[in-house]
Write an enzyme that holds these catalytic residues in place. Structure first.
Site, mmCIF file in Angstrom:
data_model
loop_
_atom_site.group_PDB
_atom_site.id
_atom_site.type_symbol
_atom_site.label_atom_id
_atom_site.label_comp_id
_atom_site.label_asym_id
_atom_site.label_seq_id
_atom_site.Cartn_x
_atom_site.Cartn_y
_atom_site.Cartn_z
ATOM 1 N N VAL A 1 -0.471 -120.452 -18.096
ATOM 2 C CA VAL A 1 -0.618 -119.869 -16.763
ATOM 3 C C VAL A 1 0.719 -119.432 -16.172
ATOM 4 O O VAL A 1 0.761 -118.869 -15.077
ATOM 5 C CB VAL A 1 -1.361 -120.822 -15.800
ATOM 6 C CG1 VAL A 1 -2.789 -121.041 -16.263
ATOM 7 C CG2 VAL A 1 -0.608 -122.134 -15.640
ATOM 8 N N TYR B 1 -8.225 -119.977 -23.632
ATOM 9 C CA TYR B 1 -9.177 -120.412 -22.616
ATOM 10 C C TYR B 1 -10.571 -119.850 -22.915
ATOM 11 O O TYR B 1 -10.977 -119.789 -24.086
ATOM 12 C CB TYR B 1 -8.692 -120.026 -21.209
ATOM 13 C CG TYR B 1 -7.323 -120.543 -20.867
ATOM 14 C CD1 TYR B 1 -7.040 -121.913 -20.891
ATOM 15 C CD2 TYR B 1 -6.281 -119.679 -20.515
ATOM 16 C CE1 TYR B 1 -5.779 -122.402 -20.579
ATOM 17 C CE2 TYR B 1 -5.019 -120.163 -20.190
ATOM 18 C CZ TYR B 1 -4.773 -121.524 -20.230
ATOM 19 O OH TYR B 1 -3.541 -122.002 -19.910
ATOM 20 N N TYR C 1 3.121 -135.192 -20.002
ATOM 21 C CA TYR C 1 2.331 -133.952 -20.031
ATOM 22 C C TYR C 1 2.901 -132.911 -19.074
ATOM 23 O O TYR C 1 3.081 -131.738 -19.432
ATOM 24 C CB TYR C 1 0.879 -134.261 -19.698
ATOM 25 C CG TYR C 1 0.000 -133.034 -19.603
ATOM 26 C CD1 TYR C 1 -0.286 -132.271 -20.729
ATOM 27 C CD2 TYR C 1 -0.534 -132.624 -18.377
ATOM 28 C CE1 TYR C 1 -1.082 -131.129 -20.639
ATOM 29 C CE2 TYR C 1 -1.325 -131.496 -18.277
ATOM 30 C CZ TYR C 1 -1.593 -130.753 -19.410
ATOM 31 O OH TYR C 1 -2.373 -129.629 -19.323
ATOM 32 N N LYS D 1 1.446 -126.993 -25.548
ATOM 33 C CA LYS D 1 0.474 -127.839 -26.241
ATOM 34 C C LYS D 1 0.573 -127.701 -27.760
ATOM 35 O O LYS D 1 0.215 -128.623 -28.497
ATOM 36 C CB LYS D 1 -0.941 -127.501 -25.767
ATOM 37 C CG LYS D 1 -1.179 -127.843 -24.296
ATOM 38 C CD LYS D 1 -2.507 -127.292 -23.784
ATOM 39 C CE LYS D 1 -2.713 -127.607 -22.305
ATOM 40 N NZ LYS D 1 -3.947 -127.023 -21.762
ATOM 41 N N SER E 1 0.855 -124.098 -20.911
ATOM 42 C CA SER E 1 -0.016 -124.563 -21.994
ATOM 43 C C SER E 1 0.430 -124.160 -23.397
ATOM 44 O O SER E 1 -0.081 -124.695 -24.380
ATOM 45 C CB SER E 1 -1.454 -124.083 -21.761
ATOM 46 O OG SER E 1 -2.071 -124.845 -20.750
#
Length: 313
Positions: free
Chosen positions: A266, A248, A196, A74, A71
């Site tokens: 993660v 998160y 993605y 992103k 992530s």
């Protein structure tokens, strides 16, 4: 903030000390296993890097071993999308904390296919859709962008992780098709998901990540190349969303206790931006219940406290 930093004489020694303390902590957390390829990573890897704006890089431990950034990627996708789409992007994805799990389907249904922010999975999939729609070869554009930022032409996507993401990405596919039903995905869903999963599979070291995101600590100017990556307004917005949504469901706690814009993945990576100073990246695969690296959280927290790095000080 520049005048408040309390830099020690030997940053590398401080990092080594913090790393050794982190490795001496009682065993906690577990490696992500819902993507099988991530479960195979050595759980004892631990590294940290600090890339300062003056070009100095300090490391300790396994800071030069590439890992799956997941992530953290992103941030790169969002930066490209903001530069391509401008304010139109915020008609398709909001900038609010979600208060729900990062892959929540219920929240997306309630809010008619508009994700709360670009750092939850649904938001990042919308961002991926904009890149697929605005670039003839979106994956190539992304990897070239990341390589340029990190000044490392060897950065690549891990094919094993990429394939593992595809094979175990049903929930992300559900998010994408639900948004498609609300007309918030424009391109072919499978193509968007492929992009993605590709970006999540990028392999970078702590040094790569810290160097690549230095522009966020420097008002959008990449210090190594002197290239303007984004304007100060966009830099402010990215950092603000990192502060509220990057960790998160632990984002509020991290802002409260550490006080830095940050993003985790993660794969065990954690990157924190220190305006006017540089970027910290820590990595250790074992995650807490929020999906954040246990040792990574400890190391970044300790470093921020000992150097007085909070943006709220």
């Amino acid at each position: 903030m520049e005048g408040t930093l309390q830099r020690p004489k030997h940053t590398a020694e401080l990092l080594q000390d913090i790393l050794e303390r982190a490795k001496a902590l009682p065993e906690q957390g577990k490696v992500a296993d819902y993507i099988p390829a991530l479960a195979e990573v050595n759980p004892d890897y631990t590294g940290i890097a600090v890339a300062e704006l003056d070009g100095n890089v300090h490391i300790a431990g396994d800071a030069q071993i590439p890992f799956s950034i997941q992530s953290i990627s992103k941030i790169f996708g969002l930066t490209l999308a903001m530069e391509r789409m401008g304010d139109a992007l915020w008609q398709r994805v909001r900038m609010e904390p979600s208060g729900q799990a990062f892959n929540s389907i219920m929240q997306l249904e309630w809010e008619q296919g508009i994700p709360r922010n670009p750092f939850i999975n649904a938001g990042a999939i919308v961002v991926a859709d904009t890149l697929v729609s605005h670039y003839s070869a979106s994956r190539t554009a992304l990897i070239q962008f990341v390589r340029s930022l990190a000044n490392n032409p060897l950065i690549h996507a891990d094919e094993t992780v990429w394939q593992s993401e595809r094979e175990h990405g049903s929930r992300n596919a559900a998010l994408a098709y639900l948004m498609k039903s609300f007309n918030n995905i424009e391109a072919d869903v499978e193509t968007v998901l492929d992009h993605y999963f590709y970006q999540c599979s990028l392999n970078m070291s702590c040094v790569d990540v810290a160097r690549s995101l230095a522009f966020l600590a420097n008002r959008g100017l990449q210090p190594s190349s002197r290239e303007i990556i984004c304007d100060p307004r966009s830099t402010h917005r990215i950092n603000a969303m990192l502060s509220t949504s990057g960790m998160y469901d632990q984002s509020g706690e991290f802002a409260f206790s550490v006080g830095l814009p940050a993003k985790s993945g993660v794969g065990g990576g954690l990157v924190a931006v220190v305006p006017d100073y540089g970027v910290i990246c820590a990595w250790s695969p074992k995650l807490n219940r929020f999906g954040n690296s246990c040792r990574g959280m400890y190391m970044v927290t300790q470093l921020a406290e000992e150097l007085g790095l909070s943006v709220y000080s």
